[in-house]
Motif scaffolding. Structure first.
Motif, PDB file in Angstrom:
ATOM      1  N   ALA A   7      -6.535   2.278  -5.164  1.00  0.00           N
ATOM      2  CA  ALA A   7      -5.353   1.437  -4.978  1.00  0.00           C
ATOM      3  C   ALA A   7      -5.481   0.598  -3.713  1.00  0.00           C
ATOM      4  O   ALA A   7      -5.141  -0.587  -3.701  1.00  0.00           O
ATOM      5  N   PHE A   8      -5.990   1.219  -2.657  1.00  0.00           N
ATOM      6  CA  PHE A   8      -6.199   0.494  -1.405  1.00  0.00           C
ATOM      7  C   PHE A   8      -7.189  -0.653  -1.630  1.00  0.00           C
ATOM      8  O   PHE A   8      -6.944  -1.783  -1.205  1.00  0.00           O
ATOM      9  N   LEU A   9      -8.291  -0.371  -2.306  1.00  0.00           N
ATOM     10  CA  LEU A   9      -9.288  -1.413  -2.566  1.00  0.00           C
ATOM     11  C   LEU A   9      -8.731  -2.517  -3.460  1.00  0.00           C
ATOM     12  O   LEU A   9      -9.055  -3.690  -3.270  1.00  0.00           O
ATOM     13  N   ASP A  20     -16.646  -7.584  -2.364  1.00  0.00           N
ATOM     14  CA  ASP A  20     -17.007  -6.866  -3.572  1.00  0.00           C
ATOM     15  C   ASP A  20     -16.651  -5.397  -3.375  1.00  0.00           C
ATOM     16  O   ASP A  20     -17.283  -4.699  -2.565  1.00  0.00           O
ATOM     17  N   ALA A  21     -15.651  -4.922  -4.087  1.00  0.00           N
ATOM     18  CA  ALA A  21     -15.166  -3.551  -3.922  1.00  0.00           C
ATOM     19  C   ALA A  21     -16.274  -2.527  -4.109  1.00  0.00           C
ATOM     20  O   ALA A  21     -16.289  -1.487  -3.450  1.00  0.00           O
ATOM     21  N   ALA A  22     -17.222  -2.817  -4.970  1.00  0.00           N
ATOM     22  CA  ALA A  22     -18.304  -1.871  -5.257  1.00  0.00           C
ATOM     23  C   ALA A  22     -19.234  -1.672  -4.065  1.00  0.00           C
ATOM     24  O   ALA A  22     -19.938  -0.669  -3.992  1.00  0.00           O
ATOM     25  N   THR A  23     -19.234  -2.608  -3.132  1.00  0.00           N
ATOM     26  CA  THR A  23     -20.145  -2.501  -1.985  1.00  0.00           C
ATOM     27  C   THR A  23     -19.448  -2.004  -0.718  1.00  0.00           C
ATOM     28  O   THR A  23     -20.105  -1.849   0.307  1.00  0.00           O
ATOM     29  N   ARG A  47       1.184  -5.719   1.499  1.00  0.00           N
ATOM     30  CA  ARG A  47       0.941  -5.344   0.102  1.00  0.00           C
ATOM     31  C   ARG A  47       1.014  -3.825  -0.075  1.00  0.00           C
ATOM     32  O   ARG A  47       1.575  -3.335  -1.066  1.00  0.00           O
ATOM     33  N   LEU A  48       0.449  -3.072   0.864  1.00  0.00           N
ATOM     34  CA  LEU A  48       0.517  -1.611   0.793  1.00  0.00           C
ATOM     35  C   LEU A  48       1.962  -1.139   0.911  1.00  0.00           C
ATOM     36  O   LEU A  48       2.378  -0.212   0.202  1.00  0.00           O
ATOM     37  N   ALA A  70      -7.544   4.896   5.418  1.00  0.00           N
ATOM     38  CA  ALA A  70      -6.362   4.403   4.712  1.00  0.00           C
ATOM     39  C   ALA A  70      -5.933   5.366   3.610  1.00  0.00           C
ATOM     40  O   ALA A  70      -4.743   5.658   3.462  1.00  0.00           O
ATOM     41  N   ALA A  71      -6.883   5.880   2.840  1.00  0.00           N
ATOM     42  CA  ALA A  71      -6.545   6.822   1.769  1.00  0.00           C
ATOM     43  C   ALA A  71      -5.920   8.088   2.342  1.00  0.00           C
ATOM     44  O   ALA A  71      -4.933   8.600   1.807  1.00  0.00           O
ATOM     45  N   ALA A  72      -6.467   8.584   3.441  1.00  0.00           N
ATOM     46  CA  ALA A  72      -5.910   9.778   4.081  1.00  0.00           C
ATOM     47  C   ALA A  72      -4.507   9.494   4.617  1.00  0.00           C
ATOM     48  O   ALA A  72      -3.597  10.316   4.478  1.00  0.00           O
TER      49      ALA A  72
END
Length: 82
Positions: A7-9, A20-23, A47-48, A70-72
């Motif tokens: 969600a953060f990405l 690029d989210a994958a990188t 946005r968050l 951020a996820a934590a």
């Protein structure tokens, strides 16, 4: 945590579509490594806030500096609301 990172990405990609989210590694710093400027970062925070309904005070901004942090942070704040 994986869902929160995703969600953060997703929100990060909306602010900085050239990334690029994958990188993006968990510990890549948004500003130092990925090149976000201060306005991009503030837009990401907004946005968050809208997505999760969480107040994010300026004092907590360093806790959003990487995808891992951020996820934590989001996990902690969402658990506090429960």
């Amino acid at each position: 945590m994986t869902d929160l990172r995703a969600a953060f990405l997703e929100e990060l990609m909306a602010v900085a579509p050239d990334l690029d989210a994958a990188t993006i590694a968990d510990d890549d710093h948004l500003q130092e490594d990925l090149g976000l400027d201060s306005m991009d970062f503030l837009n990401l925070v907004a946005r968050l806030h809208r997505r999760f309904g969480l107040p994010i005070p300026e004092a907590d901004y360093p806790r959003l500096a990487t995808a891992r942090k951020a996820a934590a942070y989001l996990a902690e704040k969402l658990a506090d609301q429960s």
